[in-house]
Design a protein around this motif. Structure first.
Motif, PDB file in Angstrom:
ATOM      1  N   GLU A  98       0.832  -1.201   0.000  1.00  0.00           N
ATOM      2  CA  GLU A  98       0.000   0.000   0.000  1.00  0.00           C
ATOM      3  C   GLU A  98       0.871   1.257   0.000  1.00  0.00           C
ATOM      4  O   GLU A  98       0.570   2.230  -0.693  1.00  0.00           O
ATOM      5  CB  GLU A  98      -0.943  -0.002   1.207  1.00  0.00           C
ATOM      6  CG  GLU A  98      -2.051  -1.033   1.090  1.00  0.00           C
ATOM      7  CD  GLU A  98      -2.839  -1.217   2.375  1.00  0.00           C
ATOM      8  OE1 GLU A  98      -2.394  -0.771   3.459  1.00  0.00           O
ATOM      9  OE2 GLU A  98      -3.922  -1.836   2.297  1.00  0.00           O
ATOM     10  N   GLU A 102       0.892   4.182  -2.865  1.00  0.00           N
ATOM     11  CA  GLU A 102       0.747   5.608  -2.548  1.00  0.00           C
ATOM     12  C   GLU A 102       1.943   6.407  -3.056  1.00  0.00           C
ATOM     13  O   GLU A 102       1.785   7.509  -3.578  1.00  0.00           O
ATOM     14  CB  GLU A 102       0.568   5.814  -1.039  1.00  0.00           C
ATOM     15  CG  GLU A 102      -0.788   5.392  -0.529  1.00  0.00           C
ATOM     16  CD  GLU A 102      -1.946   6.111  -1.210  1.00  0.00           C
ATOM     17  OE1 GLU A 102      -1.891   7.351  -1.343  1.00  0.00           O
ATOM     18  OE2 GLU A 102      -2.904   5.427  -1.613  1.00  0.00           O
ATOM     19  N   LYS A 105       1.583   6.771  -6.826  1.00  0.00           N
ATOM     20  CA  LYS A 105       0.550   7.754  -7.173  1.00  0.00           C
ATOM     21  C   LYS A 105       1.061   9.177  -6.978  1.00  0.00           C
ATOM     22  O   LYS A 105       0.909  10.029  -7.868  1.00  0.00           O
ATOM     23  CB  LYS A 105      -0.688   7.553  -6.303  1.00  0.00           C
ATOM     24  CG  LYS A 105      -1.558   6.392  -6.681  1.00  0.00           C
ATOM     25  CD  LYS A 105      -2.817   6.470  -5.819  1.00  0.00           C
ATOM     26  CE  LYS A 105      -3.313   5.108  -5.462  1.00  0.00           C
ATOM     27  NZ  LYS A 105      -4.494   5.167  -4.576  1.00  0.00           N
TER      28      LYS A 105
END
Length: 145
Positions: A98, A102, A105
């Motif tokens: 995760e 992130e 992104k």
């Protein structure tokens, strides 16, 4: 997930090229030139792009080291791993993935603001092409020895 497997493969491939700092520096400078050319970065874009890219690479490598140190080393002794320990490692693995997502992104958003959305997409292709060319070159050199 596939890009991380490829990244790890590339990392081990590069390590087999040699462990010397100059080898890493040579590969890094080739990558910089390759990406700069493929993205057609002008001097202003390059000046803003490379600090963002370098920071991203450092954070990504830190996450890879974290995963290796905290998960993969423990999997070597997986026979001794309790179910509770396995659940903790699985939770940590998911958390790291995760964090990587992130990071990716945020990086792509920053890059698209200093260059363009199109160049952010071209960067993804350029990185994959560079890895593929590097692996191809390694195989060619290994076969010639």
């Amino acid at each position: 997930m596939n890009k991380y497997i490829l990244s790890l493969f590339m990392l081990f491939t590069v390590i087999s090229f040699g462990q010397h700092k100059r080898d890493w520096e040579k590969i890094k400078s080739l990558k910089v030139a390759y990406i700069t050319e493929k993205l057609s970065l002008d001097s202003k874009e390059a000046q803003e792009f490379w600090p963002i890219y370098n920071e991203y690479e450092e954070k990504r490598h830190a996450l890879m080291r974290k995963e290796h140190n905290q998960i993969k080393d423990k999997l070597e002794n997986s026979d001794d791993l309790s179910e509770d320990d396995a659940k903790k490692l699985l939770t940590l693995k998911i958390s790291i993935e995760e964090d990587e997502e992130e990071l990716d992104k945020a990086f792509l958003m920053k890059v698209s603001k200093v260059t363009s959305a199109k160049k952010a997409l071209l960067l993804l292709k350029a990185e994959e092409d560079f890895k593929r060319d590097l692996i191809k070159q390694y195989r060619h050199n290994k076969g010639g020895q």
